[in-house]
Design a protein around this motif. Structure first.
Motif, PDB file in Angstrom:
ATOM      1  N   THR A 155      -3.132 -40.463  32.012  1.00  9.27           N
ATOM      2  CA  THR A 155      -3.907 -41.699  31.971  1.00  9.27           C
ATOM      3  C   THR A 155      -4.321 -42.028  30.545  1.00  9.27           C
ATOM      4  N   GLY A 156      -4.373 -43.309  30.272  1.00  8.12           N
ATOM      5  CA  GLY A 156      -4.896 -43.804  29.004  1.00  8.12           C
ATOM      6  C   GLY A 156      -6.008 -44.796  29.288  1.00  8.12           C
ATOM      7  N   VAL A 157      -7.215 -44.489  28.851  1.00  4.80           N
ATOM      8  CA  VAL A 157      -8.380 -45.340  29.102  1.00  4.80           C
ATOM      9  C   VAL A 157      -8.985 -45.747  27.771  1.00  4.80           C
ATOM     10  N   TYR A 158      -9.211 -47.022  27.607  1.00  6.19           N
ATOM     11  CA  TYR A 158      -9.839 -47.501  26.378  1.00  6.19           C
ATOM     12  C   TYR A 158     -11.344 -47.295  26.439  1.00  6.19           C
ATOM     13  N   THR A 159     -11.897 -46.772  25.349  1.00  6.02           N
ATOM     14  CA  THR A 159     -13.347 -46.672  25.240  1.00  6.02           C
ATOM     15  C   THR A 159     -13.926 -48.084  25.204  1.00  6.02           C
ATOM     16  N   SER A 160     -15.224 -48.167  25.469  1.00  3.13           N
ATOM     17  CA  SER A 160     -15.860 -49.484  25.578  1.00  3.13           C
ATOM     18  C   SER A 160     -15.897 -50.239  24.262  1.00  3.13           C
ATOM     19  N   GLY A 161     -15.842 -49.516  23.146  1.00 10.09           N
ATOM     20  CA  GLY A 161     -15.900 -50.189  21.852  1.00 10.09           C
ATOM     21  C   GLY A 161     -17.217 -50.874  21.601  1.00 10.09           C
ATOM     22  N   THR A 162     -18.338 -50.251  22.068  1.00 10.31           N
ATOM     23  CA  THR A 162     -19.648 -50.891  21.934  1.00 10.31           C
ATOM     24  C   THR A 162     -20.078 -51.028  20.481  1.00 10.31           C
ATOM     25  N   THR A 163     -19.592 -50.164  19.601  1.00 10.64           N
ATOM     26  CA  THR A 163     -19.997 -50.242  18.196  1.00 10.64           C
ATOM     27  C   THR A 163     -18.806 -50.436  17.260  1.00 10.64           C
ATOM     28  N   GLY A 164     -17.616 -50.580  17.783  1.00 14.61           N
ATOM     29  CA  GLY A 164     -16.445 -50.731  16.937  1.00 14.61           C
ATOM     30  C   GLY A 164     -15.232 -51.048  17.787  1.00 14.61           C
ATOM     31  N   HIS A 165     -14.030 -50.733  17.255  1.00 16.02           N
ATOM     32  CA  HIS A 165     -12.794 -51.026  17.964  1.00 16.02           C
ATOM     33  C   HIS A 165     -12.551 -49.983  19.043  1.00 16.02           C
ATOM     34  N   PRO A 166     -12.109 -50.411  20.236  1.00 17.31           N
ATOM     35  CA  PRO A 166     -11.852 -49.453  21.312  1.00 17.31           C
ATOM     36  C   PRO A 166     -10.703 -48.516  20.962  1.00 17.31           C
ATOM     37  N   LYS A 167     -10.776 -47.283  21.464  1.00 14.02           N
ATOM     38  CA  LYS A 167      -9.742 -46.274  21.240  1.00 14.02           C
ATOM     39  C   LYS A 167      -9.115 -45.911  22.576  1.00 14.02           C
ATOM     40  N   LEU A 168      -7.821 -45.621  22.554  1.00 13.80           N
ATOM     41  CA  LEU A 168      -7.101 -45.255  23.769  1.00 13.80           C
ATOM     42  C   LEU A 168      -7.182 -43.743  23.956  1.00 13.80           C
ATOM     43  N   LEU A 383     -31.144 -36.939  26.799  1.00 17.49           N
ATOM     44  CA  LEU A 383     -30.497 -37.780  25.794  1.00 17.49           C
ATOM     45  C   LEU A 383     -31.522 -38.701  25.157  1.00 17.49           C
ATOM     46  N   VAL A 384     -31.484 -38.813  23.838  1.00 15.98           N
ATOM     47  CA  VAL A 384     -32.465 -39.649  23.137  1.00 15.98           C
ATOM     48  C   VAL A 384     -31.835 -40.834  22.417  1.00 15.98           C
ATOM     49  N   GLY A 385     -30.509 -40.911  22.386  1.00 15.65           N
ATOM     50  CA  GLY A 385     -29.882 -42.057  21.738  1.00 15.65           C
ATOM     51  C   GLY A 385     -28.546 -41.707  21.124  1.00 15.65           C
ATOM     52  N   ARG A 386     -28.020 -42.658  20.366  1.00 17.31           N
ATOM     53  CA  ARG A 386     -26.757 -42.444  19.651  1.00 17.31           C
ATOM     54  C   ARG A 386     -26.996 -42.537  18.158  1.00 17.31           C
ATOM     55  N   ARG A 387     -26.359 -41.623  17.441  1.00 16.94           N
ATOM     56  CA  ARG A 387     -26.477 -41.626  15.985  1.00 16.94           C
ATOM     57  C   ARG A 387     -25.999 -42.950  15.411  1.00 16.94           C
ATOM     58  N   ASP A 388     -24.971 -43.533  16.018  1.00 14.97           N
ATOM     59  CA  ASP A 388     -24.414 -44.803  15.529  1.00 14.97           C
ATOM     60  C   ASP A 388     -25.407 -45.949  15.610  1.00 14.97           C
ATOM     61  N   ASN A 389     -26.409 -45.830  16.478  1.00 13.45           N
ATOM     62  CA  ASN A 389     -27.349 -46.937  16.694  1.00 13.45           C
ATOM     63  C   ASN A 389     -28.534 -46.935  15.730  1.00 13.45           C
ATOM     64  N   VAL A 418     -32.364 -52.949  21.962  1.00 15.10           N
ATOM     65  CA  VAL A 418     -32.916 -53.303  20.651  1.00 15.10           C
ATOM     66  C   VAL A 418     -31.808 -53.128  19.630  1.00 15.10           C
ATOM     67  N   VAL A 419     -31.612 -54.149  18.792  1.00 14.91           N
ATOM     68  CA  VAL A 419     -30.575 -54.107  17.756  1.00 14.91           C
ATOM     69  C   VAL A 419     -31.178 -54.565  16.434  1.00 14.91           C
ATOM     70  N   PRO A 420     -30.546 -54.189  15.318  1.00 12.91           N
ATOM     71  CA  PRO A 420     -31.074 -54.603  14.018  1.00 12.91           C
ATOM     72  C   PRO A 420     -30.485 -55.926  13.543  1.00 12.91           C
ATOM     73  N   LEU A 473     -19.824 -52.163  32.469  1.00 16.86           N
ATOM     74  CA  LEU A 473     -20.580 -50.923  32.586  1.00 16.86           C
ATOM     75  C   LEU A 473     -21.449 -50.688  31.372  1.00 16.86           C
ATOM     76  N   LYS A 474     -21.067 -51.246  30.235  1.00 14.02           N
ATOM     77  CA  LYS A 474     -21.843 -51.060  29.023  1.00 14.02           C
ATOM     78  C   LYS A 474     -21.983 -52.381  28.303  1.00 14.02           C
ATOM     79  N   VAL A 475     -23.154 -52.588  27.750  1.00 10.70           N
ATOM     80  CA  VAL A 475     -23.396 -53.772  26.928  1.00 10.70           C
ATOM     81  C   VAL A 475     -22.999 -53.441  25.494  1.00 10.70           C
ATOM     82  N   SER A 476     -22.332 -54.353  24.839  1.00  8.99           N
ATOM     83  CA  SER A 476     -21.903 -54.150  23.456  1.00  8.99           C
ATOM     84  C   SER A 476     -23.064 -54.437  22.507  1.00  8.99           C
ATOM     85  N   ARG A 477     -23.551 -53.401  21.851  1.00  9.86           N
ATOM     86  CA  ARG A 477     -24.628 -53.596  20.866  1.00  9.86           C
ATOM     87  C   ARG A 477     -24.121 -54.410  19.678  1.00  9.86           C
TER      88      ARG A 477
END
Length: 490
Positions: A155-168, A383-389, A418-420, A473-477
């Motif tokens: 299977t090949g599933v694309y990541t959501s790409g919430t902070t960048g380009h999706p990866k397969l 879980l407290v968050g993502r480093r990317d955020n 919350v976004v900057p 399933l995920k909102v794109s920040r």
């Protein structure tokens, strides 16, 4: 090469008459599903589909997707489902990025996909008619029930790409097999149980349901929609009318948005057949957790990621959202600064990029998730968050998930982010997006409430309504950041 038996063939031998799949009231046994997939393998083989090739499917219809996935398992080709709600231009980019050999598309989108050969969607009545007319034969050269290479990309599933380009992200059958094994140690699943496929199959959470049910000889229920769960959960009855079976789910996977919608519609889980709810996908609003605590079912909250074939750490429902059980066949550790690292039998084969596979692991074989967590002495994880955020406001580091956790305690807020945005004085300032379940929220009152609970630099300067994300399933920040900048510039 590690050879394993096809799970569908094994289930068809040991539980031939067990219901394998229910779609629109039509029930199919494991023997029937096995026959359908065998016929589909012959059809694909006759069309020229070969082992190692990439088959892209763009469709909302889950039943043919399930059959195509199982056919790809036997044929040894890569199954890549794409979100049919993407714009045509983005779909085209993903198809090209995937190096597609074959494209099956039942949507009216205009896709050129010059490098891919189109195949019609194998609607079952049409395919059975072709088989009866011998337009399609089950070729003896086409793989049927022989052993499969469990380590081959399946299977090949694309990541959501919430902070960048999706990866397969590529997984093997072995990855999915061990993912299902580990899940079943915490969520019992057996013949006679039914798991509703309420997550899209272009998402790892949706694919995971298929492999769990195959392994347990349980039933897959295909709903008419992912967004509205209420039709799936009527009062507990088993009805048979006009030769159509209304089988009700005992197990359900959902994200918080789906359960919030069910609650707001007046949903009641007390008189249904539902026994287990697996909840994941995002932060868990306290109001929703309190509502679920009143329901007479077992609720499991979970942390997982595409690269680990779904679940990693799960646990019983609790107000602090602490995850108490690291599932078997997974390993997890934290770095000194709290980043979550994972590895194990479910760890992906790698990202497919430029015709090759890259697997970004450190020297000890750990995958760095970019998620941040805290671990208690008993091993439970929060879980407290993502480093990317993270971003900086006036020299202060801000983890937006910390602000969101406080915002979700404000009466009426169901979902928030919350976004900057750029700021000439502070460098960056936080902006809030929220969805609420009341007629409206007084922004001044909300700001005053937050100022009593957060440092001033963490209080968002403005708030905007969170647009309906549909079945996402995920909102794109990244999208919210761009949207905030646009709205502030008006």
């Amino acid at each position: 090469m590690q050879e394993m038996e096809c799970p569908l063939y094994r289930a068809a031998r040991s539980a031939a008459q067990n219901t394998a799949l229910v779609d629109a009231g039509n029930a199919y046994s494991y023997a029937q599903l096995d026959q359908h997939v065998t016929q589909l393998c012959g059809w694909l083989h006759k069309a020229g589909v070969q082992a190692g090739q990439h088959l892209i499917v763009v469709s909302e219809d889950k039943t043919p997707l399930i059959r195509l996935l199982l056919a790809c398992l036997r044929l040894g080709c890569l199954f890549i489902p794409l979100n049919p709600r993407f714009p045509a231009q983005r779909l085209q980019q993903l198809i090209e990025q995937s190096d597609a050999h074959w494209l099956i598309n039942d949507t009216p989108l205009d896709l050129s996909a010059q490098q891919a050969t189109r195949l019609p969607m194998p609607g079952w009545e049409c395919l059975e008619k072709q088989v009866r007319q011998q337009a399609v034969t089950v070729n003896t050269d086409a793989p049927r029930h022989g052993p499969i290479d469990a380590n081959r990309p399946l299977t090949g599933v694309y990541t959501s790409g919430t902070t960048g380009h999706p990866k397969l992200v590529l997984h093997s059958f072995r990855n999915h097999h061990f993912s299902a094994l580990g899940s079943r140690t915490l969520i019992p699943l057996a013949p006679g149980d039914a798991w509703a496929v309420t997550l899209p199959l272009y998402h790892i959470g949706g694919l995971a349901i298929i492999f769990r049910c195959l392994q347990a000889r349980a039933c897959l229920i295909v709903p008419t929609t992912d967004s509205d769960l209420q039709p799936l959960l009527p009062p507990a009855t088993a009805l048979t009318t006009n030769h159509k079976t209304q089988l009700q789910p005992s197990h359900l996977s959902a994200v918080t948005t789906q359960i919030q919608r069910l609650r707001d519609q007046g949903g009641d889980l007390a008189h249904t057949n539902l026994r287990y709810l697996l909840l994941g996908g995002s932060a868990f609003p306290p109001e929703l957790l309190r509502w679920l605590e009143q329901q007479p079912i077992t609720v499991i909250i979970s942390y997982g990621l595409t690269e680990m074939a779904s679940q990693v750490v799960s646990g019983p429902l609790n107000a602090a959202a602490r995850l108490h059980h690291l599932l078997p066949h997974r390993e997890l550790t934290l770095t000194t600064d709290g980043e979550v690292l994972v590895r194990g039998d479910t760890l992906f084969l790698g990202y497919y990029q430029h015709g090759g596979i890259t697997r970004p692991l450190d020297t000890a074989g750990w995958f760095h998730t970019r998620d941040l967590g805290q671990q208690d002495a008993d091993g439970s994880l929060r879980l407290v968050g993502r480093r990317d955020n993270q971003f900086i406001c006036g020299g202060e580091n801000i983890q937006p998930e910390a602000i969101e956790a406080v915002m979700r305690e404000f009466p009426g807020i169901d979902e928030c982010y919350v976004v900057p945005v750029a700021d000439s004085e502070f460098g960056q300032r936080p902006i809030g997006f929220m969805r609420h379940n009341t007629a409206g929220i007084n922004e001044t009152q909300l700001i005053d409430w937050l100022r009593n609970r957060l440092p001033g630099y963490m209080v968002p300067r403005r708030f905007f309504a969170l647009d309906n994300t549909g079945s996402a399933l995920k909102v794109s920040r990244r999208h919210l950041t761009e949207l905030a900048a646009t709205r502030l510039s008006r």
